[in-house]
Design a protein around this motif. Structure first.
Motif, PDB file in Angstrom:
ATOM      1  N   GLU A 125       0.816  -1.221   0.000  1.00  0.00           N
ATOM      2  CA  GLU A 125       0.000   0.000   0.000  1.00  0.00           C
ATOM      3  C   GLU A 125       0.849   1.272   0.000  1.00  0.00           C
ATOM      4  O   GLU A 125       0.329   2.375  -0.198  1.00  0.00           O
ATOM      5  CB  GLU A 125      -0.938   0.007   1.212  1.00  0.00           C
ATOM      6  CG  GLU A 125      -0.229   0.029   2.547  1.00  0.00           C
ATOM      7  CD  GLU A 125      -1.205  -0.121   3.707  1.00  0.00           C
ATOM      8  OE1 GLU A 125      -1.636   0.926   4.216  1.00  0.00           O
ATOM      9  OE2 GLU A 125      -1.526  -1.258   4.074  1.00  0.00           O
ATOM     10  N   HIS A 126       2.162   1.115   0.239  1.00  0.00           N
ATOM     11  CA  HIS A 126       3.068   2.272   0.245  1.00  0.00           C
ATOM     12  C   HIS A 126       3.950   2.306  -0.994  1.00  0.00           C
ATOM     13  O   HIS A 126       4.937   3.047  -1.036  1.00  0.00           O
ATOM     14  CB  HIS A 126       3.955   2.235   1.495  1.00  0.00           C
ATOM     15  CG  HIS A 126       3.198   2.236   2.789  1.00  0.00           C
ATOM     16  ND1 HIS A 126       2.537   3.342   3.266  1.00  0.00           N
ATOM     17  CD2 HIS A 126       2.968   1.243   3.694  1.00  0.00           C
ATOM     18  CE1 HIS A 126       1.956   3.058   4.410  1.00  0.00           C
ATOM     19  NE2 HIS A 126       2.200   1.781   4.696  1.00  0.00           N
ATOM     20  N   ARG A 127       3.599   1.544  -2.007  1.00  0.00           N
ATOM     21  CA  ARG A 127       4.444   1.381  -3.191  1.00  0.00           C
ATOM     22  C   ARG A 127       4.779   2.710  -3.858  1.00  0.00           C
ATOM     23  O   ARG A 127       5.861   2.873  -4.417  1.00  0.00           O
ATOM     24  CB  ARG A 127       3.777   0.429  -4.179  1.00  0.00           C
ATOM     25  CG  ARG A 127       2.436   0.933  -4.682  1.00  0.00           C
ATOM     26  CD  ARG A 127       1.627  -0.108  -5.457  1.00  0.00           C
ATOM     27  NE  ARG A 127       2.332  -0.536  -6.646  1.00  0.00           N
ATOM     28  CZ  ARG A 127       2.717  -1.796  -6.871  1.00  0.00           C
ATOM     29  NH1 ARG A 127       2.453  -2.736  -5.982  1.00  0.00           N
ATOM     30  NH2 ARG A 127       3.340  -2.113  -7.973  1.00  0.00           N
ATOM     31  N   ASN A 128       3.871   3.684  -3.824  1.00  0.00           N
ATOM     32  CA  ASN A 128       4.086   4.957  -4.511  1.00  0.00           C
ATOM     33  C   ASN A 128       4.572   6.075  -3.582  1.00  0.00           C
ATOM     34  O   ASN A 128       4.661   7.233  -3.983  1.00  0.00           O
ATOM     35  CB  ASN A 128       2.798   5.401  -5.208  1.00  0.00           C
ATOM     36  CG  ASN A 128       2.392   4.435  -6.314  1.00  0.00           C
ATOM     37  OD1 ASN A 128       3.247   3.956  -7.058  1.00  0.00           O
ATOM     38  ND2 ASN A 128       1.106   4.129  -6.404  1.00  0.00           N
ATOM     39  N   GLY A 137      10.461   1.787  10.772  1.00  0.00           N
ATOM     40  CA  GLY A 137      10.114   0.385  10.571  1.00  0.00           C
ATOM     41  C   GLY A 137       9.862   0.056   9.112  1.00  0.00           C
ATOM     42  O   GLY A 137      10.284  -1.004   8.616  1.00  0.00           O
ATOM     43  N   GLN A 138       9.179   0.948   8.402  1.00  0.00           N
ATOM     44  CA  GLN A 138       8.917   0.738   6.974  1.00  0.00           C
ATOM     45  C   GLN A 138      10.219   0.773   6.179  1.00  0.00           C
ATOM     46  O   GLN A 138      10.406  -0.015   5.250  1.00  0.00           O
ATOM     47  CB  GLN A 138       7.945   1.812   6.473  1.00  0.00           C
ATOM     48  CG  GLN A 138       6.537   1.654   7.015  1.00  0.00           C
ATOM     49  CD  GLN A 138       5.679   2.890   6.752  1.00  0.00           C
ATOM     50  OE1 GLN A 138       6.189   3.975   6.454  1.00  0.00           O
ATOM     51  NE2 GLN A 138       4.376   2.741   6.876  1.00  0.00           N
ATOM     52  N   THR A 139      11.111   1.679   6.551  1.00  0.00           N
ATOM     53  CA  THR A 139      12.408   1.758   5.873  1.00  0.00           C
ATOM     54  C   THR A 139      13.181   0.458   6.044  1.00  0.00           C
ATOM     55  O   THR A 139      13.777  -0.060   5.091  1.00  0.00           O
ATOM     56  CB  THR A 139      13.236   2.939   6.425  1.00  0.00           C
ATOM     57  OG1 THR A 139      12.517   4.154   6.214  1.00  0.00           O
ATOM     58  CG2 THR A 139      14.591   3.022   5.742  1.00  0.00           C
ATOM     59  N   GLN A 140      13.166  -0.091   7.264  1.00  0.00           N
ATOM     60  CA  GLN A 140      13.884  -1.337   7.521  1.00  0.00           C
ATOM     61  C   GLN A 140      13.280  -2.481   6.700  1.00  0.00           C
ATOM     62  O   GLN A 140      14.005  -3.340   6.190  1.00  0.00           O
ATOM     63  CB  GLN A 140      13.842  -1.663   9.019  1.00  0.00           C
ATOM     64  CG  GLN A 140      14.745  -2.808   9.436  1.00  0.00           C
ATOM     65  CD  GLN A 140      16.229  -2.461   9.382  1.00  0.00           C
ATOM     66  OE1 GLN A 140      16.635  -1.547   8.667  1.00  0.00           O
ATOM     67  NE2 GLN A 140      17.039  -3.193  10.116  1.00  0.00           N
ATOM     68  N   ARG A 141      11.958  -2.471   6.534  1.00  0.00           N
ATOM     69  CA  ARG A 141      11.317  -3.509   5.721  1.00  0.00           C
ATOM     70  C   ARG A 141      11.685  -3.358   4.243  1.00  0.00           C
ATOM     71  O   ARG A 141      11.832  -4.346   3.534  1.00  0.00           O
ATOM     72  CB  ARG A 141       9.801  -3.471   5.912  1.00  0.00           C
ATOM     73  CG  ARG A 141       9.354  -4.145   7.203  1.00  0.00           C
ATOM     74  CD  ARG A 141       7.860  -4.252   7.289  1.00  0.00           C
ATOM     75  NE  ARG A 141       7.270  -3.043   7.843  1.00  0.00           N
ATOM     76  CZ  ARG A 141       5.983  -2.746   7.774  1.00  0.00           C
ATOM     77  NH1 ARG A 141       5.136  -3.545   7.142  1.00  0.00           N
ATOM     78  NH2 ARG A 141       5.520  -1.636   8.312  1.00  0.00           N
ATOM     79  N   LEU A 142      11.839  -2.111   3.791  1.00  0.00           N
ATOM     80  CA  LEU A 142      12.257  -1.876   2.403  1.00  0.00           C
ATOM     81  C   LEU A 142      13.681  -2.375   2.178  1.00  0.00           C
ATOM     82  O   LEU A 142      13.983  -3.004   1.163  1.00  0.00           O
ATOM     83  CB  LEU A 142      12.148  -0.387   2.068  1.00  0.00           C
ATOM     84  CG  LEU A 142      12.641   0.041   0.686  1.00  0.00           C
ATOM     85  CD1 LEU A 142      11.914  -0.723  -0.424  1.00  0.00           C
ATOM     86  CD2 LEU A 142      12.482   1.551   0.498  1.00  0.00           C
TER      87      LEU A 142
END
Length: 285
Positions: A125-128, A137-142
């Motif tokens: 859902e954050h693809r764009n 946390g999202q950065t680490q997942r990327l």
């Protein structure tokens, strides 16, 4: 190297001028296995990863990665490994999708693979969204998604959940277990002993550059369970901790016969307790 051994360290030592960072490190990592390299900051965990991946030269000993001596690694080995560290940079002005697509082109990975990994790390859902606007946390997942995009045979994770909220850490744990089931070998450094106990098949406890214990988390904890005790919760919320002896065995048997026991647990030490016992130091010092 024996079959299914993807990483082997034999008598590795590393000295920086007057500092002995690593002393006689020995271990193996097999396909489909998570190996935890555990210890406080400064114990030598990151130094070990740098030696294995050819970024540092050891003072003595041999490190073999996928059948190649790490002191003589060529670029082709990097097509077979993934590395996640605290300085794994991303392109902040690019979107999440663009960050992965760039590397998909480098690794010759299909668009379908990019989509699968995006879903796996929960960033669909954050693809764009520009990568610079992601939470920690999202950065680490990327970063993790990028590291596994090309299906590496060995994945190196240097404190992958440090500073993350519990729900993000759980999501990363779930992904690591899925990757393990797919046959990936994972070398995990952490000072989080609870995390290691949940994830790792084998752990090495590192203190001042030396491995002071090695084995499965359960094996290590049971080895140090010298004074056996049991926590017993009886009806009426009466909780007792009992040493293992004939008298208490009879008590427990009687309570069981009368169906008065609500819960019973053994009280073996945790990995963190074992670390404190064998080193005399707190893990976070």
């Amino acid at each position: 190297m024996e079959q299914n051994v993807l990483l082997s360290l034999s008598h590795i030592s590393k000295r920086f001028k007057t500092e002995q960072a690593l002393k006689d490190i020995n271990m193996t990592l097999h396909q489909g296995e998570i190996l935890g390299f555990l210890g406080p900051s400064g114990a030598g965990k990151t130094t070990t990863i740098k030696i294995i991946t050819g970024q540092l030269r050891q003072t003595s000993g041999e490190a073999m990665l996928l059948g190649t001596d790490s002191s003589n690694i060529d670029e082709s080995i990097y097509e077979k490994i993934g590395v996640v560290s605290d300085n794994s940079g991303i392109y902040k002005k690019m979107t999440v999708w663009q960050n992965l697509y760039v590397f998909a082109g480098i690794w010759q990975v299909s668009r379908e693979r990019v989509e699968k990994v995006l879903a796996q790390v929960g960033l669909g859902e954050h693809r764009n969204k520009p990568a610079g606007k992601l939470s920690k946390g999202q950065t680490q997942r990327l970063v993790l998604a990028r590291a596994v995009l090309h299906k590496p045979r060995v994945l190196f994770l240097d404190e992958p959940t440090s500073g993350l909220d519990p729900s993000t850490a759980v999501a990363i744990h779930r992904m690591l277990l899925e990757l393990k089931e797919e046959g990936m070998a994972i070398f995990l450094t952490t000072h989080n002993m609870e995390e290691a106990a949940k994830l790792c098949d084998k752990v090495a406890l590192l203190h001042d550059g030396e491995i002071v214990e090695f084995g499965s988390p359960q094996e290590i904890c049971l080895k140090h369970n010298r004074n056996k005790k049991y926590s017993v919760l009886l009806e009426g919320d009466r909780e007792l901790v009992l040493a293992q002896n004939p008298e208490n065995v009879r008590k427990i048997a009687e309570w069981m016969e009368r169906d008065e026991i609500m819960r019973i647990h053994s009280c073996e030490p945790t990995l963190e307790t074992v670390f404190l016992e064998v080193t005399g130091k707190d893990l976070n010092v």
